[in-house]
Motif scaffolding. Structure first.
Motif, PDB file in Angstrom:
ATOM      1  N   THR A 229     -90.210  -7.696  94.275  1.00 50.46           N
ATOM      2  CA  THR A 229     -88.842  -7.597  94.758  1.00 50.46           C
ATOM      3  C   THR A 229     -87.919  -8.336  93.802  1.00 50.46           C
ATOM      4  N   ALA A 230     -88.419  -8.639  92.600  1.00 49.87           N
ATOM      5  CA  ALA A 230     -87.621  -9.376  91.618  1.00 49.87           C
ATOM      6  C   ALA A 230     -86.256  -8.736  91.359  1.00 49.87           C
ATOM      7  N   PRO A 231     -86.169  -7.393  91.241  1.00 49.72           N
ATOM      8  CA  PRO A 231     -84.833  -6.807  90.984  1.00 49.72           C
ATOM      9  C   PRO A 231     -83.802  -7.158  92.052  1.00 49.72           C
ATOM     10  N   LEU A 232     -84.260  -7.340  93.293  1.00 46.19           N
ATOM     11  CA  LEU A 232     -83.310  -7.727  94.346  1.00 46.19           C
ATOM     12  C   LEU A 232     -82.746  -9.111  94.067  1.00 46.19           C
ATOM     13  N   LYS A 233     -83.607  -9.974  93.530  1.00 47.17           N
ATOM     14  CA  LYS A 233     -83.153 -11.322  93.219  1.00 47.17           C
ATOM     15  C   LYS A 233     -82.228 -11.312  92.013  1.00 47.17           C
ATOM     16  N   VAL A 234     -82.515 -10.426  91.057  1.00 46.49           N
ATOM     17  CA  VAL A 234     -81.655 -10.339  89.880  1.00 46.49           C
ATOM     18  C   VAL A 234     -80.214 -10.107  90.324  1.00 46.49           C
ATOM     19  N   ALA A 235     -80.033  -9.184  91.280  1.00 50.81           N
ATOM     20  CA  ALA A 235     -78.686  -8.887  91.764  1.00 50.81           C
ATOM     21  C   ALA A 235     -78.030 -10.154  92.306  1.00 50.81           C
ATOM     22  N   THR A 236     -78.797 -10.933  93.074  1.00 54.37           N
ATOM     23  CA  THR A 236     -78.258 -12.170  93.632  1.00 54.37           C
ATOM     24  C   THR A 236     -77.800 -13.122  92.536  1.00 54.37           C
ATOM     25  N   TYR A 237     -78.679 -13.314  91.543  1.00 53.97           N
ATOM     26  CA  TYR A 237     -78.356 -14.284  90.501  1.00 53.97           C
ATOM     27  C   TYR A 237     -77.199 -13.834  89.633  1.00 53.97           C
ATOM     28  N   VAL A 238     -77.221 -12.561  89.242  1.00 54.52           N
ATOM     29  CA  VAL A 238     -76.121 -12.059  88.413  1.00 54.52           C
ATOM     30  C   VAL A 238     -74.816 -12.172  89.191  1.00 54.52           C
ATOM     31  N   GLY A 239     -74.867 -11.811  90.458  1.00 57.77           N
ATOM     32  CA  GLY A 239     -73.671 -11.895  91.294  1.00 57.77           C
ATOM     33  C   GLY A 239     -73.158 -13.324  91.387  1.00 57.77           C
ATOM     34  N   ALA A 240     -74.075 -14.257  91.624  1.00 57.21           N
ATOM     35  CA  ALA A 240     -73.696 -15.658  91.748  1.00 57.21           C
ATOM     36  C   ALA A 240     -73.105 -16.167  90.433  1.00 57.21           C
ATOM     37  N   PHE A 241     -73.718 -15.771  89.335  1.00 62.60           N
ATOM     38  CA  PHE A 241     -73.245 -16.206  88.028  1.00 62.60           C
ATOM     39  C   PHE A 241     -71.838 -15.686  87.761  1.00 62.60           C
ATOM     40  N   VAL A 242     -71.631 -14.401  88.048  1.00 62.59           N
ATOM     41  CA  VAL A 242     -70.321 -13.793  87.793  1.00 62.59           C
ATOM     42  C   VAL A 242     -69.263 -14.438  88.677  1.00 62.59           C
ATOM     43  N   ALA A 243     -69.612 -14.695  89.941  1.00 74.22           N
ATOM     44  CA  ALA A 243     -68.649 -15.307  90.861  1.00 74.22           C
ATOM     45  C   ALA A 243     -68.247 -16.694  90.370  1.00 74.22           C
ATOM     46  N   MET A 244     -69.257 -17.432  89.896  1.00 75.66           N
ATOM     47  CA  MET A 244     -69.020 -18.775  89.374  1.00 75.66           C
ATOM     48  C   MET A 244     -68.100 -18.709  88.161  1.00 75.66           C
ATOM     49  N   ALA A 245     -68.413 -17.807  87.257  1.00 66.59           N
ATOM     50  CA  ALA A 245     -67.611 -17.659  86.043  1.00 66.59           C
ATOM     51  C   ALA A 245     -66.180 -17.279  86.420  1.00 66.59           C
ATOM     52  N   ALA A 246     -66.036 -16.389  87.388  1.00 61.88           N
ATOM     53  CA  ALA A 246     -64.705 -15.951  87.802  1.00 61.88           C
ATOM     54  C   ALA A 246     -63.918 -17.118  88.385  1.00 61.88           C
ATOM     55  N   PHE A 247     -64.617 -17.985  89.139  1.00 60.68           N
ATOM     56  CA  PHE A 247     -63.977 -19.154  89.737  1.00 60.68           C
ATOM     57  C   PHE A 247     -63.456 -20.109  88.658  1.00 60.68           C
ATOM     58  N   LEU A 248     -64.311 -20.364  87.661  1.00 61.96           N
ATOM     59  CA  LEU A 248     -63.906 -21.243  86.567  1.00 61.96           C
ATOM     60  C   LEU A 248     -62.723 -20.650  85.805  1.00 61.96           C
ATOM     61  N   PHE A 249     -62.784 -19.345  85.600  1.00 62.50           N
ATOM     62  CA  PHE A 249     -61.723 -18.647  84.896  1.00 62.50           C
ATOM     63  C   PHE A 249     -60.406 -18.783  85.679  1.00 62.50           C
ATOM     64  N   ALA A 250     -60.520 -18.688  87.009  1.00 58.32           N
ATOM     65  CA  ALA A 250     -59.322 -18.809  87.850  1.00 58.32           C
ATOM     66  C   ALA A 250     -58.708 -20.204  87.706  1.00 58.32           C
ATOM     67  N   LEU A 251     -59.575 -21.223  87.719  1.00 59.56           N
ATOM     68  CA  LEU A 251     -59.094 -22.597  87.539  1.00 59.56           C
ATOM     69  C   LEU A 251     -58.360 -22.723  86.217  1.00 59.56           C
ATOM     70  N   PHE A 252     -58.956 -22.140  85.187  1.00 57.31           N
ATOM     71  CA  PHE A 252     -58.373 -22.200  83.852  1.00 57.31           C
ATOM     72  C   PHE A 252     -56.990 -21.543  83.849  1.00 57.31           C
ATOM     73  N   ILE A 253     -56.863 -20.382  84.519  1.00 58.90           N
ATOM     74  CA  ILE A 253     -55.596 -19.652  84.537  1.00 58.90           C
ATOM     75  C   ILE A 253     -54.520 -20.444  85.295  1.00 58.90           C
ATOM     76  N   ILE A 254     -54.937 -21.051  86.416  1.00 58.78           N
ATOM     77  CA  ILE A 254     -53.985 -21.867  87.183  1.00 58.78           C
ATOM     78  C   ILE A 254     -53.464 -23.017  86.325  1.00 58.78           C
ATOM     79  N   TYR A 255     -54.402 -23.684  85.676  1.00 58.98           N
ATOM     80  CA  TYR A 255     -54.062 -24.782  84.784  1.00 58.98           C
ATOM     81  C   TYR A 255     -53.095 -24.319  83.699  1.00 58.98           C
ATOM     82  N   LYS A 256     -53.427 -23.183  83.087  1.00 51.38           N
ATOM     83  CA  LYS A 256     -52.617 -22.652  81.988  1.00 51.38           C
ATOM     84  C   LYS A 256     -51.211 -22.288  82.479  1.00 51.38           C
ATOM     85  N   THR A 257     -51.134 -21.663  83.640  1.00 49.13           N
ATOM     86  CA  THR A 257     -49.831 -21.229  84.166  1.00 49.13           C
ATOM     87  C   THR A 257     -48.942 -22.427  84.483  1.00 49.13           C
TER      88      THR A 257
END
Ligand code: UDP
Ligand code: MG
Length: 315
Positions: A229-257
């Motif tokens: 069932t490893a592919p199911l976990k891949v989705a979880t991890y990729v999703g979590a990673f992308v969400a985290m990256a998006a959050f950091l990016f949002a912080l960066f944009i707020i700071y920049k603005t």
């Protein structure tokens, strides 16, 4: 020698449109079986062939009383045809072999030898693959590597279905009734003492292979989804990673603005992010769908195959 009521050795042969090969196949197998003492049966499984295969089988059975025939109600695919053959096999040891003579029946005595020495599974591993393209060989290799990495089951590389099973191993295998059958994986799953013998895989004797890349891809997918069932976990991890990256990016944009202002609206970057996330979501849904679909098929609990006719061997 004492007379035994059970068949000692069964040879299980799934066949789909194999009319050109079967007579030669029978001839070569019979020659091998003649050299083995003790009773034998050859279990032909006709997997809903569209050509004359079933008639050829009947003719061969007239000729050779060791032949039994299982005629399935339609084409179920090799894995299931094989299962049908194994269910009907009465031997103390069972050999699984392709009808197309790519697996040399002359190896059977050697398999029997190792079985008598205590191996429950004797599988034939090809040292040379002839008549196969470079592309097929490389993709096959990659597949086995990956499967070994992600699942706990060690599926031997370069091994087809050609193998001998003891009664004990066969009974274990028969308990696995899942509809999505990746036989090579199931063979490996049961465990038991196994022994490999090496051989040179010949090109097909006649006829054409039933596999194309599309079907092979399907088989590879089957192998993966039924053993990990490893592919199911891949989705979880990729999703979590992308969400985290998006959050950091949002912080960066707020700071920049706040500190530098936002002179230009970032339409392109927005598009990239939206499409990226959308793509990942679709992939994750697809992965879930693959498993869900299999669960749906399994929950119906349909029989694996239906038999139209069964003619046991006459010995
Ligand atoms: N086969 C079958 N049902 C199918 C496809 C194949 O019983 O739907 C049998 C076929 O007759 C042969 C064996 O499975 O005995 C292996 O098939 P093939 O040679 O096409 O596969 P390959 O050797 O190329 O993997
Ligand atoms: Mg073949």
């Amino acid at each position: 020698m004492s007379k035994e009521s059970v068949t000692k050795l069964s040879i299980v042969v799934p066949a789909y449109n194999e009319q050109e090969v079967l007579p030669e196949f029978r001839r070569r197998v019979a020659k091998v079986l003649d050299g083995i003492d003790g009773p034998c049966e050859i279990v032909f499984v006709n997997d809903g062939s569209k050509d004359n295969t079933i008639n050829v089988m009947h003719q061969l059975r007239e000729l050779d009383p060791r032949i039994s025939i299982i005629d399935l109600s339609r084409n179920f695919g090799k894995e299931i045809a094989l299962t049908a053959g194994l269910d009907f096999a009465r031997g103390e040891a069972v050999v699984v072999i392709d009808a197309d003579l790519q697996d040399p029946p002359e190896l059977i005595p050697e398999m029997i030898k190792y079985w008598k020495e205590g191996a429950d599974v004797v599988y034939a591993r090809r040292s040379v693959r002839e008549g196969e393209t470079w592309f097929k060989k490389t993709t096959a290799k990659m597949f086995y590597r990956l499967l070994k990495k992600v699942s706990r089951v060690d599926v031997p590389e370069d091994t087809g279905d050609f193998r001998l099973l003891s009664r004990r191993a066969l009974e274990a295998l028969k308990q696995l009734r899942e509809r999505h059958r990746y036989m090579k994986g199931l063979f490996a799953w049961i465990g038991f003492p196994a022994k490999a013998i090496y051989y040179k895989r010949d090109p097909r004797f006649a006829g054409v292979t039933k596999w194309n890349y599309f079907k092979l891809w399907g088989l590879a997918l089957e192998g993966f989804t039924s053993f990990t069932t490893a592919p199911l976990k891949v989705a979880t991890y990729v999703g979590a990673f992308v969400a985290m990256a998006a959050f950091l990016f949002a912080l960066f944009i707020i700071y920049k603005t706040i500190f530098y202002g936002d002179p230009v609206a970032g339409y392109p970057s927005l598009m990239v992010v939206v499409l990226f996330i959308g793509g990942i979501q679709l992939v994750a849904l697809g992965v879930i769908g693959e498993y869900l679909g299999r669960m749906f098929m399994e929950t119906k609990l349909r029989p694996l195959y239906l038999v139209k006719d069964y003619l046991p061997s006459q010995e």
